[in-house]
Design a protein around this motif. Sequence first.
Motif, PDB file in Angstrom:
ATOM      1  N   ALA A  39     -42.361  -8.073  -5.398  1.00  8.97           N
ATOM      2  CA  ALA A  39     -43.468  -8.692  -6.126  1.00  8.97           C
ATOM      3  C   ALA A  39     -43.159  -8.986  -7.592  1.00  8.97           C
ATOM      4  CB  ALA A  39     -44.702  -7.798  -6.042  1.00  8.97           C
ATOM      5  N   THR A  40     -42.339  -8.166  -8.218  1.00  8.58           N
ATOM      6  CA  THR A  40     -42.145  -8.351  -9.662  1.00  8.58           C
ATOM      7  C   THR A  40     -41.318  -9.618  -9.946  1.00  8.58           C
ATOM      8  OG1 THR A  40     -41.464  -7.306 -11.727  1.00  8.58           O
ATOM      9  CG2 THR A  40     -40.025  -6.958  -9.807  1.00  8.58           C
ATOM     10  N   THR A  41     -41.599 -10.190 -11.111  1.00 13.17           N
ATOM     11  CA  THR A  41     -40.792 -11.333 -11.549  1.00 13.17           C
ATOM     12  C   THR A  41     -39.785 -10.905 -12.609  1.00 13.17           C
ATOM     13  OG1 THR A  41     -42.479 -11.884 -13.198  1.00 13.17           O
ATOM     14  CG2 THR A  41     -42.602 -13.024 -11.052  1.00 13.17           C
ATOM     15  N   GLU A  43     -36.515  -9.175 -13.573  1.00 12.48           N
ATOM     16  CA  GLU A  43     -35.272  -8.811 -12.879  1.00 12.48           C
ATOM     17  C   GLU A  43     -34.823  -7.386 -13.203  1.00 12.48           C
ATOM     18  OE1 GLU A  43     -33.645 -10.287 -10.432  1.00 12.48           O
ATOM     19  OE2 GLU A  43     -35.231 -11.790 -10.444  1.00 12.48           O
ATOM     20  N   ASP A  44     -35.028  -6.937 -14.449  1.00  8.70           N
ATOM     21  CA  ASP A  44     -34.650  -5.555 -14.789  1.00  8.70           C
ATOM     22  C   ASP A  44     -35.513  -4.547 -14.033  1.00  8.70           C
ATOM     23  OD1 ASP A  44     -32.583  -6.261 -16.511  1.00  8.70           O
ATOM     24  OD2 ASP A  44     -33.923  -6.367 -18.258  1.00  8.70           O
ATOM     25  N   LEU A  45     -36.804  -4.811 -13.998  1.00 11.44           N
ATOM     26  CA  LEU A  45     -37.687  -3.909 -13.235  1.00 11.44           C
ATOM     27  C   LEU A  45     -37.303  -3.914 -11.757  1.00 11.44           C
ATOM     28  CD1 LEU A  45     -40.040  -1.977 -13.018  1.00 11.44           C
ATOM     29  CD2 LEU A  45     -41.576  -3.969 -12.875  1.00 11.44           C
ATOM     30  N   ARG A  46     -36.997  -5.100 -11.224  1.00 13.30           N
ATOM     31  CA  ARG A  46     -36.588  -5.179  -9.814  1.00 13.30           C
ATOM     32  C   ARG A  46     -35.344  -4.314  -9.580  1.00 13.30           C
ATOM     33  NH1 ARG A  46     -36.429 -10.435  -8.990  1.00 13.30           N
ATOM     34  NH2 ARG A  46     -38.480 -10.401  -8.026  1.00 13.30           N
ATOM     35  N   SER A  47     -34.426  -4.349 -10.507  1.00 12.26           N
ATOM     36  CA  SER A  47     -33.207  -3.547 -10.371  1.00 12.26           C
ATOM     37  C   SER A  47     -33.514  -2.044 -10.386  1.00 12.26           C
ATOM     38  CB  SER A  47     -32.242  -3.918 -11.504  1.00 12.26           C
ATOM     39  OG  SER A  47     -31.080  -3.162 -11.415  1.00 12.26           O
ATOM     40  N   VAL A  48     -34.389  -1.625 -11.298  1.00 11.38           N
ATOM     41  CA  VAL A  48     -34.783  -0.211 -11.362  1.00 11.38           C
ATOM     42  C   VAL A  48     -35.491   0.197 -10.071  1.00 11.38           C
ATOM     43  CG1 VAL A  48     -36.304   1.435 -12.527  1.00 11.38           C
ATOM     44  CG2 VAL A  48     -34.917  -0.146 -13.880  1.00 11.38           C
ATOM     45  N   LEU A  49     -36.388  -0.627  -9.603  1.00 15.81           N
ATOM     46  CA  LEU A  49     -37.141  -0.303  -8.386  1.00 15.81           C
ATOM     47  C   LEU A  49     -36.212  -0.192  -7.179  1.00 15.81           C
ATOM     48  CD1 LEU A  49     -40.221  -2.626  -8.973  1.00 15.81           C
ATOM     49  CD2 LEU A  49     -40.190  -0.125  -9.134  1.00 15.81           C
ATOM     50  N   LYS A  50     -35.237  -1.064  -7.096  1.00 16.90           N
ATOM     51  CA  LYS A  50     -34.292  -1.000  -5.971  1.00 16.90           C
ATOM     52  C   LYS A  50     -33.409   0.242  -6.063  1.00 16.90           C
ATOM     53  CE  LYS A  50     -34.022  -5.838  -4.639  1.00 16.90           C
ATOM     54  NZ  LYS A  50     -33.135  -7.014  -4.481  1.00 16.90           N
ATOM     55  N   HIS A  51     -33.016   0.585  -7.287  1.00 19.80           N
ATOM     56  CA  HIS A  51     -32.241   1.818  -7.467  1.00 19.80           C
ATOM     57  C   HIS A  51     -33.061   3.022  -7.016  1.00 19.80           C
ATOM     58  CE1 HIS A  51     -29.872   4.995  -9.325  1.00 19.80           C
ATOM     59  NE2 HIS A  51     -31.003   5.428  -9.843  1.00 19.80           N
TER      60      HIS A  51
END
Length: 93
Positions: A39-41, A43-51
Amino acid sequence: MDYSEKGNVSGKTLDMDRARQSLIEELQAIMWYDERADATTDEDLRSVLKHNRDDEKEHASLLLEWLRRQDPKIDEKLKAILFADKKFDELWD
Ligand SMILES: [Fe+2]
């Protein structure tokens, strides 16, 4: 577990319940991280969430391994199914 029955349940069963409930919660966390990463746009947050999501996969795996070591039937089934080089419809009895 229905905790009104707790007085009649062995310590091992209570520990199994704790592990199974924890496994459920780890799998839910993986799902929620996936949804938030999608959902997030940012990219840094997406990376943290995937980690963080992948850390939950380690946690879930550790709980499954603990359960396998406690329950001979789970051990038997996991040994028969995990990493098998068979079609899915050949994996169950
Ligand atoms: Fe976790």
